[in-house]
Design an enzyme around this catalytic site. Sequence first.
Site, PDB file in Angstrom:
ATOM      1  N   THR A  16      63.813  40.720 -31.474  1.00  0.00           N
ATOM      2  CA  THR A  16      64.357  40.945 -30.125  1.00  0.00           C
ATOM      3  C   THR A  16      65.301  42.157 -30.071  1.00  0.00           C
ATOM      4  OG1 THR A  16      66.003  39.244 -30.641  1.00  0.00           O
ATOM      5  CG2 THR A  16      64.133  38.560 -29.304  1.00  0.00           C
TER       6      THR A  16
ATOM      7  N   ASN B 134      23.761  35.163  12.715  1.00  0.00           N
ATOM      8  CA  ASN B 134      24.408  36.478  12.696  1.00  0.00           C
ATOM      9  C   ASN B 134      23.793  37.430  11.689  1.00  0.00           C
ATOM     10  OD1 ASN B 134      25.374  34.812  10.619  1.00  0.00           O
ATOM     11  ND2 ASN B 134      27.253  35.996  10.417  1.00  0.00           N
TER      12      ASN B 134
ATOM     13  N   ASN C 232      55.762  28.721 -23.941  1.00  0.00           N
ATOM     14  CA  ASN C 232      54.957  29.135 -25.084  1.00  0.00           C
ATOM     15  C   ASN C 232      53.535  28.620 -25.027  1.00  0.00           C
ATOM     16  OD1 ASN C 232      57.010  30.545 -26.585  1.00  0.00           O
ATOM     17  ND2 ASN C 232      57.950  28.547 -26.894  1.00  0.00           N
TER      18      ASN C 232
ATOM     19  N   TYR D  95      63.607  37.819 -19.986  1.00  0.00           N
ATOM     20  CA  TYR D  95      62.399  37.528 -20.765  1.00  0.00           C
ATOM     21  C   TYR D  95      61.222  37.271 -19.836  1.00  0.00           C
ATOM     22  CZ  TYR D  95      65.892  37.244 -24.348  1.00  0.00           C
ATOM     23  OH  TYR D  95      66.913  37.573 -25.186  1.00  0.00           O
ATOM     24  N   GLY D  96      60.116  37.934 -20.143  1.00  0.00           N
ATOM     25  CA  GLY D  96      58.914  37.794 -19.305  1.00  0.00           C
ATOM     26  C   GLY D  96      58.332  36.402 -19.311  1.00  0.00           C
TER      27      GLY D  96
ATOM     28  N   ARG E  96      49.900  30.603 -28.648  1.00  0.00           N
ATOM     29  CA  ARG E  96      49.738  29.175 -28.352  1.00  0.00           C
ATOM     30  C   ARG E  96      49.200  28.910 -26.947  1.00  0.00           C
ATOM     31  NH1 ARG E  96      55.442  27.007 -29.904  1.00  0.00           N
ATOM     32  NH2 ARG E  96      55.949  29.215 -29.963  1.00  0.00           N
TER      33      ARG E  96
ATOM     34  N   ASN F 282      32.354  25.562  26.038  1.00  0.00           N
ATOM     35  CA  ASN F 282      32.021  24.337  25.313  1.00  0.00           C
ATOM     36  C   ASN F 282      30.885  24.628  24.340  1.00  0.00           C
ATOM     37  OD1 ASN F 282      32.350  21.191  25.310  1.00  0.00           O
ATOM     38  ND2 ASN F 282      30.173  21.659  25.161  1.00  0.00           N
TER      39      ASN F 282
ATOM     40  N   LEU G  73      62.018  41.608 -21.855  1.00  0.00           N
ATOM     41  CA  LEU G  73      61.207  41.561 -23.073  1.00  0.00           C
ATOM     42  C   LEU G  73      59.900  40.821 -22.788  1.00  0.00           C
ATOM     43  CD1 LEU G  73      63.799  40.930 -25.926  1.00  0.00           C
ATOM     44  CD2 LEU G  73      63.277  42.998 -24.624  1.00  0.00           C
TER      45      LEU G  73
HETATM   46  C1  UD1 Z   1      65.314  33.860 -29.319  1.00  0.00           C
HETATM   47  C2  UD1 Z   1      66.752  34.007 -29.783  1.00  0.00           C
HETATM   48  C3  UD1 Z   1      67.371  32.625 -29.926  1.00  0.00           C
HETATM   49  C4  UD1 Z   1      67.286  31.865 -28.622  1.00  0.00           C
HETATM   50  C5  UD1 Z   1      65.842  31.836 -28.125  1.00  0.00           C
HETATM   51  C6  UD1 Z   1      65.809  31.296 -26.729  1.00  0.00           C
HETATM   52  C7  UD1 Z   1      66.815  36.013 -31.144  1.00  0.00           C
HETATM   53  C8  UD1 Z   1      66.839  36.552 -32.514  1.00  0.00           C
HETATM   54  N1  UD1 Z   1      66.758  34.695 -31.028  1.00  0.00           N
HETATM   55  O1  UD1 Z   1      64.639  33.171 -30.358  1.00  0.00           O
HETATM   56  O2  UD1 Z   1      68.722  32.728 -30.328  1.00  0.00           O
HETATM   57  O3  UD1 Z   1      67.782  30.557 -28.773  1.00  0.00           O
HETATM   58  O4  UD1 Z   1      65.276  33.166 -28.090  1.00  0.00           O
HETATM   59  O5  UD1 Z   1      64.474  31.107 -26.344  1.00  0.00           O
HETATM   60  O6  UD1 Z   1      66.878  36.757 -30.189  1.00  0.00           O
HETATM   61  N2  UD1 Z   1      60.049  39.602 -28.094  1.00  0.00           N
HETATM   62  C9  UD1 Z   1      59.613  40.904 -27.988  1.00  0.00           C
HETATM   63  N3  UD1 Z   1      59.523  41.659 -29.097  1.00  0.00           N
HETATM   64  C10 UD1 Z   1      59.887  41.200 -30.321  1.00  0.00           C
HETATM   65  C11 UD1 Z   1      60.326  39.878 -30.447  1.00  0.00           C
HETATM   66  C12 UD1 Z   1      60.429  39.103 -29.296  1.00  0.00           C
HETATM   67  O7  UD1 Z   1      59.285  41.359 -26.889  1.00  0.00           O
HETATM   68  O8  UD1 Z   1      59.787  41.960 -31.275  1.00  0.00           O
HETATM   69  C13 UD1 Z   1      60.138  38.779 -26.904  1.00  0.00           C
HETATM   70  C14 UD1 Z   1      59.151  37.635 -26.950  1.00  0.00           C
HETATM   71  O9  UD1 Z   1      57.946  37.975 -26.294  1.00  0.00           O
HETATM   72  C15 UD1 Z   1      59.866  36.524 -26.217  1.00  0.00           C
HETATM   73  C16 UD1 Z   1      61.337  36.823 -26.476  1.00  0.00           C
HETATM   74  O10 UD1 Z   1      61.410  38.180 -26.847  1.00  0.00           O
HETATM   75  O11 UD1 Z   1      59.661  36.607 -24.855  1.00  0.00           O
HETATM   76  C17 UD1 Z   1      61.979  35.919 -27.483  1.00  0.00           C
HETATM   77  O12 UD1 Z   1      61.340  36.107 -28.702  1.00  0.00           O
HETATM   78  P1  UD1 Z   1      61.075  34.932 -29.705  1.00  0.00           P
HETATM   79  O13 UD1 Z   1      60.477  35.478 -30.915  1.00  0.00           O
HETATM   80  O14 UD1 Z   1      60.366  33.847 -29.016  1.00  0.00           O
HETATM   81  O15 UD1 Z   1      62.567  34.482 -30.032  1.00  0.00           O
HETATM   82  P2  UD1 Z   1      63.033  33.077 -30.491  1.00  0.00           P
HETATM   83  O16 UD1 Z   1      62.722  32.948 -31.941  1.00  0.00           O
HETATM   84  O17 UD1 Z   1      62.550  32.031 -29.608  1.00  0.00           O
HETATM   85 CA    CA Z   2      61.023  31.759 -27.982  1.00  0.00          CA
END
Ligand code: UD1
Ligand code: CA
Length: 457
Positions: A80, A384, A225, A100-101, A15, A375, A8
């Site tokens: 997610t 050059n 973040n 996760y990226g 931020r 030397n 993802l």
């Molecule tokens: C998520 C988890 C949470 C966990 C936490 C760990 C869910 C609902 N929650 O929360 O339980 O403790 O990660 O860090 O999964 N992303 C997408 N597309 C989206 C939404 C998110 O690609 O539509 C990617 C974001 O870029 C990020 C990752 O998924 O890399 C996590 O998304 P984020 O919204 O940060 O989830 P958290 O609320 O932190």
């Molecule tokens: Ca997160």
Amino acid sequence: MSLNVIILAAGQGKRMNSKLPKVLQPIAGMPMLGHVVEAGRALSAERMVVVYGHGGEQVKAAFARQPDIRWAHQAEQLGTGHAVAQALPDCSEGVALILYGDCPLITASTLQTLLAAAGDNKLAVLTAVMDNPTGYGRMVRDSAGQIVRIVEQKDASDAEKAIREINTGFIAAPLTYLREWLPRLKNANAQGEYYLTDVIAMAVENGVAVTGVIAADVWEPAGVNDKRQLAELERVYQRRQADKLLAGGVTLLDPSRFDLRGTVEHGQDVEIDVNVILEGKIKFGNGVKIGPNVYLKNATLGDGVVVKANTVIEDSIVGAGSDLGPFARIRPDSVLGEKVHIGNFVEIKKATLGNGTKAGHLSYLGDAVIGERVNISAGVITCNYDGANKFVTTIGDDAFIGTDSQLVAPVTIADRAYIGAGSTITKDAPADALTVCRAREQKSLLGWKKPQKITKA
Ligand code: UD1
Ligand code: CA
């Protein structure tokens, strides 16, 4: 059983306060997403799908030369669970592993443990126990200790907020279940998102086993973040690399002041002083010694090479027993033979120096082919560049180039030629002869008066 890695990477990363998309922000010189992709490759994933959104073209362009990556677009970040659903059409059968990226420190070995826990018919969640779990999804377990669901911070009751075991987000699950359950996710929650985490409760409801694997190293699943967290993970990553080198027998005078942005191959008894930065592909033979504040990029150093303080070497090869610096600069495409001596304030560019050749002080040697045991005295410059084109200076074996001489290329100095100090050489110099080109006579003007300072009225 085939493995599908889903990464993802659609989040914006506001931020970061940066034009560079979050997943392209580097750790040890490589985009965070690149580290995650490498972990996926180390698992020999059959397919690897990156879900992208914000800054998508820029992200794809950065990985254009990695054709094993499939790209799934998520136009709107609806959660997610929605993100993972975008990747499903690109997946085959077998198990999906969600990465996760922006979590770059995850290791293949931890992921292997997670995959082993999932097998081919269970869900496995990587969890962590935290002193301060604020912000994370919490692992809700029943009285028998079985995982029953994950509750997000914003949806949690006070009792659930007190749970210290959190969801890291890393989940392994059979694709058949995900294909069945993800379309059934609801977004009736505090954030109005389709939560991937809700598949845990669905598994429990459907009698599919869910197992938790507790991360041994809390840094591994850590996400980034903002720049502060990026800097923090950079140090953790660098410390890991330093520890690997120490375990391999390299001496690091201070592992906290060492940076590797690439890879290093090394022999025995290599010693590295403080504030050394290694970039790209580095190869060290046995007994190499690197002084403080040295920057090396794509450099190969033979056995016993000594690099003294504040030296820079890029895209070059240095033969065994040579010594360089302090304050030497070796620019790309230089090849130094064995036992070459390069002293302070010597710049070398696209030049070959034969075995035993010495340039001890203040020289520029560019576009030059220099033989053995030559030397090069202080202040020698190869001219050059004529303002339009570059030309080569050739110097034969055992030649001696006197102090402060300029060799105007194209020009050839033959074997054993001797160039007198202060010469400007524009024509080839023959073997076994002294060639001098400078004002012929030395004059002294007797009765000469030293200029006097004019005093203002
Ligand atoms: C998520 C988890 C949470 C966990 C936490 C760990 C869910 C609902 N929650 O929360 O339980 O403790 O990660 O860090 O999964 N992303 C997408 N597309 C989206 C939404 C998110 O690609 O539509 C990617 C974001 O870029 C990020 C990752 O998924 O890399 C996590 O998304 P984020 O919204 O940060 O989830 P958290 O609320 O932190
Ligand atoms: Ca997160």
